[in-house]
Design a protein around this motif. Structure first.
Motif, short mmCIF file in Angstrom:
data_model
loop_
_atom_site.label_atom_id
_atom_site.label_comp_id
_atom_site.label_asym_id
_atom_site.label_seq_id
_atom_site.Cartn_x
_atom_site.Cartn_y
_atom_site.Cartn_z
N ILE A 162 0.77 -0.99 -0.03
CA ILE A 162 0.03 0.04 0.09
C ILE A 162 1.02 1.27 -0.16
CG2 ILE A 162 -1.90 -1.24 1.21
CD1 ILE A 162 -0.94 0.28 3.86
N ASP A 163 0.40 2.16 -0.37
CA ASP A 163 0.87 3.57 -0.40
C ASP A 163 0.52 4.25 0.89
OD1 ASP A 163 1.46 6.37 -0.43
OD2 ASP A 163 1.31 6.32 -2.48
N GLN A 164 1.33 4.25 2.12
CA GLN A 164 1.01 4.23 3.22
C GLN A 164 0.44 5.80 3.64
OE1 GLN A 164 1.62 1.97 6.25
NE2 GLN A 164 -0.06 3.36 6.37
N LYS A 165 1.06 6.77 2.68
CA LYS A 165 0.54 8.01 2.93
C LYS A 165 -0.88 8.31 2.48
CE LYS A 165 5.32 10.49 2.42
NZ LYS A 165 6.07 11.01 1.76
N VAL A 166 -1.16 7.79 1.40
CA VAL A 166 -2.50 7.73 0.75
C VAL A 166 -3.31 7.00 1.74
CG1 VAL A 166 -4.13 7.05 -0.97
CG2 VAL A 166 -1.78 7.90 -1.69
N PHE A 167 -3.11 6.04 2.29
CA PHE A 167 -4.05 5.15 3.17
C PHE A 167 -4.39 5.88 4.68
CE2 PHE A 167 -4.21 1.91 0.26
CZ PHE A 167 -5.06 0.74 0.97
N GLU A 285 11.21 2.94 -7.48
CA GLU A 285 10.38 3.68 -8.48
C GLU A 285 9.82 4.64 -8.02
OE1 GLU A 285 7.85 0.49 -10.21
OE2 GLU A 285 9.24 -0.64 -10.86
N GLY A 286 9.23 4.62 -6.99
CA GLY A 286 8.37 5.74 -6.55
C GLY A 286 9.08 6.64 -5.25
N ASP A 287 8.27 7.72 -4.93
CA ASP A 287 8.50 8.77 -4.31
C ASP A 287 7.78 8.97 -3.12
OD1 ASP A 287 6.38 9.99 -5.29
OD2 ASP A 287 7.78 11.93 -5.87
N SER A 288 6.80 7.75 -2.66
CA SER A 288 5.97 7.98 -1.49
C SER A 288 6.65 6.99 -0.45
CB SER A 288 4.50 7.41 -1.89
OG SER A 288 3.76 7.68 -0.66
N THR A 289 5.70 6.48 0.48
CA THR A 289 6.13 5.59 1.43
C THR A 289 5.27 4.57 1.47
OG1 THR A 289 6.86 7.43 3.24
CG2 THR A 289 6.55 5.05 4.11
N TYR A 290 5.75 3.16 1.36
CA TYR A 290 5.12 1.99 1.09
C TYR A 290 5.44 0.97 2.28
CZ TYR A 290 5.46 4.27 -3.42
OH TYR A 290 5.71 5.28 -4.33
N ALA A 291 4.21 0.24 2.35
CA ALA A 291 4.14 -0.78 3.25
C ALA A 291 3.18 -2.23 3.01
CB ALA A 291 3.39 -0.12 4.72
N LEU A 292 3.54 -2.96 3.88
CA LEU A 292 2.94 -4.17 3.57
C LEU A 292 1.83 -4.58 4.39
CD1 LEU A 292 6.24 -6.51 3.25
CD2 LEU A 292 4.70 -5.87 1.17
N ALA A 293 0.68 -4.64 3.72
CA ALA A 293 -0.57 -5.02 4.51
C ALA A 293 -0.99 -6.44 4.44
CB ALA A 293 -1.52 -3.74 4.04
N PRO A 294 -1.97 -6.69 5.38
CA PRO A 294 -2.65 -8.19 5.34
C PRO A 294 -3.54 -8.54 4.24
CG PRO A 294 -2.75 -7.30 7.46
CD PRO A 294 -2.46 -6.10 6.83
N ILE A 295 -3.31 -9.82 3.63
CA ILE A 295 -4.48 -10.07 2.56
C ILE A 295 -5.90 -10.10 3.11
CG2 ILE A 295 -5.07 -12.08 1.16
CD1 ILE A 295 -2.68 -10.78 0.33
N PRO A 296 -6.84 -9.69 2.31
CA PRO A 296 -8.24 -9.73 2.88
C PRO A 296 -8.61 -10.97 2.92
CG PRO A 296 -8.07 -7.64 1.15
CD PRO A 296 -6.58 -8.52 1.16
N THR A 297 -9.83 -11.26 3.78
CA THR A 297 -10.26 -12.48 3.97
C THR A 297 -11.66 -12.56 3.54
OG1 THR A 297 -11.08 -11.97 6.12
CG2 THR A 297 -8.64 -12.75 6.03
N THR A 298 -12.22 -13.81 3.63
CA THR A 298 -13.60 -14.04 3.39
C THR A 298 -14.52 -14.02 4.86
OG1 THR A 298 -13.38 -15.10 1.24
CG2 THR A 298 -15.35 -15.57 2.34
N ASP A 299 -13.75 -14.85 5.65
CA ASP A 299 -14.34 -15.13 6.82
C ASP A 299 -13.85 -14.11 8.16
OD1 ASP A 299 -12.01 -16.28 7.27
OD2 ASP A 299 -12.79 -18.14 7.30
N GLY A 300 -12.86 -13.32 7.86
CA GLY A 300 -12.26 -12.71 9.06
C GLY A 300 -11.17 -13.27 9.37
#
Length: 428
Positions: A162-167, A285-300
């Protein structure tokens, strides 16, 4: 976005690895018999794909190996991803594959079926190769039908970058167990408030679709073929196409214009699904801050994730299985080799190497932490079996999803075309 992990890899590496000749890594053409001398020294051929940085690191590890094993010399053959498999196909058909080579799960059954791969279990039993100390059971990635056809050198898992700044600006904080509904609501909020697309094209990422299917009790592949039907894929692609038309997904024409750069790095999207170890690309490649986020789930709860891996395999025709096994063992266990390679091929697969390499850059630290957190969350499962022909099916999924996203074919027609071509590939 590149639409799945392997094809993304080949795009990155093809762009970065085109000038291999500058490193003096000329392709070798000798056969396995070109490997002995009067003083007992043998030569083995080692082939891999990757960028120039990988080539430099691998050649440093080879120098270290040859110092520790002076009676074994290693000839190298370095290509970008596409050229590597084109050449390997020719070599394998001619009975002249390299003694040891980089491999991936999509190719194990294909080349085992053709009698190309050496079952390394015999060398494990002989004491020339150890399967001890692999992290999270990742050695099982290389096991097919009771055979050990590959030895992992690193591990990775699907992630959301994710683009951490945007989120942050949109007030969105991804958390372990969030659902697909929550993810899509987040994308819409980003689109509405930040005026950019939320995602680069999730519906074309084959390995992400595999996770979604696994969350719902299915899988992309079974040992014999596909593990889903036309109705499943129709729902997935229709949903993605509708979100694309709503502006939540980046315009595919824009994606094409930007390649090989990612739309996430260019600021034309706020997130992208890819393998976790590819996260390093966005900062360059970019000039923002990027981070790793969890994969979305079906059942939580369940993400469907598993550890995948690049691995080393050996030719069934090699005249020096012992030396090949010793070379592989060195590459996956030696602590000094780990310090040289770092996370170039994923998070180091064995505990000896993982403990030996201490990443100093923020991205590598985050990648390692992401895998540790994912493992601790208890969501990792066993990798989905890949039948012979899986590599062709993967490329087919990417191509047809791309055509569908650009309106070149309707969803219903795209689904029928995919199943038709996949059936042919899996029957070959």
């Amino acid at each position: 976005m590149q639409k799945n992990g392997n094809v993304e890899r080949r795009t990155i590496l093809k762009a970065a690895g085109a000038s291999a000749a500058a490193l003096g890594l000329a392709a070798t053409t000798g056969c396995g018999g070109d490997s002995g001398s009067g003083d007992g020294t043998v030569t083995i051929r080692y082939a891999w794909w990757g960028a120039e940085e990988r080539a430099k690191r691998i050649n440093q590890t080879i120098a270290l190996f040859e110092k520790k094993y002076p009676k074994i010399k290693v000839k190298t053959d370095f290509q970008d991803y596409v050229a590597f498999w084109e050449k390997f196909q020719t070599q394998a058909a001619g009975g002249n594959p390299p003694d040891v080579f980089q491999n991936a799960v999509a190719y194990l059954r294909k080349y085992d079926k053709r009698g190309i791969l050496l079952d390394l279990k015999s060398q494990v039993d002989a004491g020339n190769l150890s399967l001890d100390g692999f992290r999270a059971g990742v050695e099982k990635v290389g096991q097919v039908d009771g055979k050990q056809l590959g030895i992992p050198v690193g591990s990775n898992t699907m992630s959301l970058v994710i683009d951490q700044k945007v989120f942050d600006k949109a007030g969105i904080k991804p958390e372990q167990g969030w659902t697909w509904d929550e993810y899509f609501k987040a994308l819409k909020k980003i689109h509405d408030t930040e005026k950019i697309s939320g995602d680069t094209g999730y519906f074309g990422v084959m390995y992400l679709y595999d996770l979604y299917l696994r969350q719902n009790g299915k899988a992309f592949f079974t040992e014999d073929g596909l593990g889903f039907d036309e109705a499943d894929l129709t729902e997935w692609w229709a949903d993605g196409y509708n979100r694309l038309k709503a502006g939540i997904i980046t315009d595919p024409k824009k994606i094409q214009q930007l390649r090989p750069k990612s739309a996430l790095a260019s600021g034309d999207a706020a997130s992208e699904f890819t393998w976790d170890n590819f996260a390093v690309r966005y900062g360059t490649e970019g000039d923002s801050t990027y981070a790793l986020a969890p994969i979305p789930t079906t059942d939580g709860k369940q993400t469907g994730q598993y550890l995948a891996s690049l691995m080393l395999s050996a030719s069934a025709r090699t005249e020096h299985p012992k030396e090949v096994a010793q070379f592989i063992d060195f590459m996956v266990h030696d602590p000094e080799a780990a310090k040289i390679m770092g996370y170039d091929r994923g998070i180091l697969a064995t505990t000896e190497q993982f403990d030996a390499f201490k990443p100093t850059d923020p991205v590598s630290k985050e990648i390692a932490q992401y895998e540790e957190d994912t493992s601790a969350a208890g969501v990792l499962g066993a990798i989905t079996p890949h039948p012979s022909g899986a590599d062709t099916v993967e490329a087919t999924f990417l191509r047809i999803a791309d055509d569908m996203s650009q309106g070149k074919t309707k969803v219903a027609d795209a689904v029928k075309q995919f199943f038709s071509e996949a059936k042919t590939a899996l029957a070959a």
